[in-house]
Scaffold this motif. Structure first.
Motif, PDB file in Angstrom:
ATOM      1  N   ILE A  73      25.681  11.025  92.296  1.00  0.00           N
ATOM      2  CA  ILE A  73      26.308   9.729  92.024  1.00  0.00           C
ATOM      3  C   ILE A  73      25.244   8.717  91.623  1.00  0.00           C
ATOM      4  N   LEU A  74      24.115   8.727  92.380  1.00  0.00           N
ATOM      5  CA  LEU A  74      23.054   7.774  92.067  1.00  0.00           C
ATOM      6  C   LEU A  74      22.465   8.038  90.682  1.00  0.00           C
ATOM      7  N   LEU A  75      22.325   9.321  90.323  1.00  0.00           N
ATOM      8  CA  LEU A  75      21.798   9.649  88.993  1.00  0.00           C
ATOM      9  C   LEU A  75      22.767   9.206  87.893  1.00  0.00           C
ATOM     10  N   LEU A  76      24.061   9.408  88.144  1.00  0.00           N
ATOM     11  CA  LEU A  76      25.048   8.952  87.166  1.00  0.00           C
ATOM     12  C   LEU A  76      24.985   7.435  86.995  1.00  0.00           C
ATOM     13  N   THR A 100      34.264   5.480  93.391  1.00  0.00           N
ATOM     14  CA  THR A 100      34.668   5.345  94.798  1.00  0.00           C
ATOM     15  C   THR A 100      36.002   6.032  95.048  1.00  0.00           C
ATOM     16  N   GLU A 101      36.970   5.865  94.110  1.00  0.00           N
ATOM     17  CA  GLU A 101      38.285   6.472  94.307  1.00  0.00           C
ATOM     18  C   GLU A 101      38.199   7.994  94.291  1.00  0.00           C
ATOM     19  N   LEU A 110      29.971   1.237  96.740  1.00  0.00           N
ATOM     20  CA  LEU A 110      28.903   1.467  95.773  1.00  0.00           C
ATOM     21  C   LEU A 110      28.457   0.107  95.230  1.00  0.00           C
ATOM     22  N   TYR A 111      27.143  -0.026  94.982  1.00  0.00           N
ATOM     23  CA  TYR A 111      26.604  -1.289  94.503  1.00  0.00           C
ATOM     24  C   TYR A 111      25.650  -1.019  93.338  1.00  0.00           C
ATOM     25  N   ALA A 180      20.616   1.098  92.536  1.00  0.00           N
ATOM     26  CA  ALA A 180      21.966   1.609  92.818  1.00  0.00           C
ATOM     27  C   ALA A 180      22.026   1.965  94.295  1.00  0.00           C
ATOM     28  N   VAL A 181      23.078   1.533  94.991  1.00  0.00           N
ATOM     29  CA  VAL A 181      23.195   1.714  96.444  1.00  0.00           C
ATOM     30  C   VAL A 181      24.534   2.355  96.764  1.00  0.00           C
ATOM     31  N   VAL A 182      24.479   3.355  97.629  1.00  0.00           N
ATOM     32  CA  VAL A 182      25.695   3.990  98.136  1.00  0.00           C
ATOM     33  C   VAL A 182      25.721   3.804  99.654  1.00  0.00           C
TER      34      VAL A 182
END
Length: 591
Positions: A73-76, A100-101, A110-111, A180-182
């Motif tokens: 997700i972070l790479l995307l 997120t969905e 996600l940020y 990017a933050v999860v």
């Protein structure tokens, strides 16, 4: 221990044999049972631990897959760093919502945060109302980082208790663009792992390398599933106790024992996974014994049967083997006095009969020896007393006659007459062999004669004061009981001192006993030395003594004639004096 041995020693042969068989067999049976049960418990424990290690390994694989998913997700998100530019706000929020969905079971929020601190999130409206101050801290940390990093658990206004996965975003020139933050959902993460590791007898914990708890208290779970670990219930949601977190953080990798709220726990700690976390499984120590209780019950049934067999065997042995011995013992117990010995009638021809004949012969010999010993002791006591009484010390006579001669040269006729009378009466009292016993009044008269002679010799060096109850004067005492003690007071207590000496004698009757108290204010001695006086068996005779009777002789004579409870007690204090307490039974001529 001594009392136990004495009690066992008083038991019958049958009882001792039963106890020996019972104790030996019970020990062997208990040892075998214990070894078998411990082996069974150990095997079950090893199986459970092995299963737990497999589950932990699979859990770590799941956590690795979880990390891979987050990194993807972070790479995307890193590929869409262009969304941080001006005018891309709506597109960025829309993309974050889509991610997120699709992964709502994994992520909470996600940020995307640009270098200026502007934030885009899947819940933009909520963020603009609530905010998230932790993002500023993460942004500062991301500026100096070059790869994905995982934070310690923290409280987020948006996600609650969470852990953040952060990827710094940089251009090709390594210029910092943002991050990017999860923020993951720790409750859902705990819920995913709970079906595998949470039961009535087991639970788990996930801690970071810094000792902070990752798993969360899930209110949908029953409270019984949290009973094994200590939780702080005064906060919402409940959290593990800090002291317990520190304790499990210090555990070594592998199997360890520790204590929980309800007793002992077995902890299985895995090594650090790719997330930098430790997964720890906990088992209630009693869980390992549950399946062993059936074996315990089987052993209990066998033990009951074995005890019954031992009791029955002991009864048979007592009936057919120990009964003749108990009969002989009962007959022996009827013999109370050696002087009136009655032989045991012999009716058997076996070993018991031979034992009875030997016992009869032994008792006859003992009776004869006891009479001989008593006669010898009686003669010995009489001879020793006569010998001691007859040993008038030459120096005593010499010093007394020298004093009389000195008085005669001074023409003190009355003093010479009184001194000679005292000497004659003292010698007459000492040599009188009619009886060992005299009244206290007669003993005091002989003592006054002796004191008068010593006062002629020493002058006013000392005085003797007596305080005697009238009823005590007629009590019988052993002859020459007081004179040796007063003699000791004069020669060893008062004579070495320069001050005037006082000797006080009191006599009274209390509790059927004649109590004499002799006290002086002489030199005194240490208490240990005073106690040694009555324990030293032999002392060299003093040439200045009137007779050979000393303190130890007086003590022994009283105990020989009246018994062990009577005798002398000596108490002394250096430079203050000595007190001697003499106790004898209060016997008068009428009794």
């Amino acid at each position: 221990m001594l009392r136990l041995r004495q009690r066992i020693g008083r038991l019958s042969i049958a009882s001792k044999h039963f106890l020996f068989l019972f104790a030996g067999t019970l020990l062997l049976y208990g040892l075998l049972a214990w070894l078998n049960l411990k082996d069974a418990e150990q095997l079950f424990r090893e199986q459970v631990v092995s299963d737990a290690e497999i589950i932990i390994d699979r859990t770590n694989l799941y956590m690795d897959a979880y990390l891979d998913n987050v990194q993807n997700i972070l790479l995307l998100l890193s590929d869409r760093a262009d969304l941080l530019k001006e005018g891309k706000e709506e597109e960025a929020v829309k993309l974050l919502r889509q991610f997120t969905e699709k992964n709502r079971t994994l992520y909470r929020n996600l940020y995307l945060v640009n270098a200026d601190g502007r934030v885009f999130t899947n819940a933009q409206v909520n963020f603009e109302i609530i905010g998230n101050p932790e993002l500023d801290k993460l942004l500062e940390q991301a500026r100096t980082s070059h790869g994905v990093f995982i934070t310690e658990p923290y409280d987020s206004p948006m996600s609650g208790k969470t852990v953040a996965f952060v990827l710094p975003l940089r251009e090709q020139e390594q210029k910092f663009q943002g991050m990017a933050v999860v923020e993951i959902d720790l409750i859902k993460l705990t819920g995913v792992l709970a079906p595998y590791m949470k039961t009535k007898n087991q639970t788990f914990a996930i801690v970071t390398s810094k000792g902070n708890a990752v798993q969360m208290f899930d209110f949908t779970e029953p409270l019984s599933s949290y009973r094994l670990l200590p939780y702080r219930t005064n906060v919402v949601p409940p959290q593990l106790e800090p002291a317990f977190l520190q304790q499990i953080d210090e555990l070594k990798t592998g199997v360890s024992d520790l204590t929980g709220p309800e007793g002992k726990l077995v902890a299985i700690k895995a090594g650090v996974n790719r997330l930098g976390w430790h997964f720890i499984a906990f088992y209630d120590d009693r869980y390992f014994y549950q399946n062993v209780f059936k074996l315990y019950r089987n052993y209990e049934h066998v033990a009951v049967i074995w005890v019954l067999l031992l009791l029955f065997g002991s009864y048979l042995m007592s009936r057919y083997f120990a009964y003749p011995l108990r009969t002989l013992v009962a007959k022996m117990n009827r013999v109370r006095e050696v002087e009136v010995l009655s032989s045991i009638h012999v009716t058997r021809e076996d070993e018991i009969g031979e034992l009875t004949k030997s016992y009869n012969a032994m008792m006859e010999r003992i009776q004869h020896l006891v009479h001989e010993i008593k006669e010898v002791q009686t003669h010995k006591r009489q001879f020793e007393l006569q010998m001691l009484q007859s040993q008038i010390a030459p120096h005593f006579l010499y010093n007394t006659l020298a004093c009389i001669s000195s008085l005669a040269k001074q023409q003190k006729t009355d003093a010479v007459r009184e001194t000679i009378k005292s000497l004659v009466r003292l010698l007459s009292f000492s040599f009188n062999k009619q009886s060992e016993y005299v009244t206290l009044e007669e003993e005091l008269e002989g003592l006054r004669m002796y004191v008068h002679i010593q006062q002629v010799r020493y002058g006013d060096k000392f005085n003797l004061h007596t305080e005697i109850e009238p009823e005590a004067l007629q009590c019988k005492v052993l002859k020459l009981t007081l004179q040796p003690l007063v003699e000791n007071s004069i020669f060893h207590g008062i004579a070495p001192m320069k001050r005037h000496g006082e000797i006080r004698l009191r006599a009274k009757i209390a509790g059927g006993r004649l109590i004499l108290l002799l006290r002086d204010n002489g030199k005194g001695m240490e208490q240990s030395q005073a106690e040694h006086i009555l324990t030293e068996r032999r002392q060299p005779p003093n040439k200045h003594r009137f007779t050979g009777i000393g303190t130890m002789n007086v003590h022994e004579r009283i105990q020989i004639h009246f018994g062990q409870p009577f005798g002398l007690q000596v108490m002394s204090v250096p430079e203050l004096g000595t007190l001697i307490r003499i106790e004898m039974p209060a016997i008068t001529a009428e009794t």
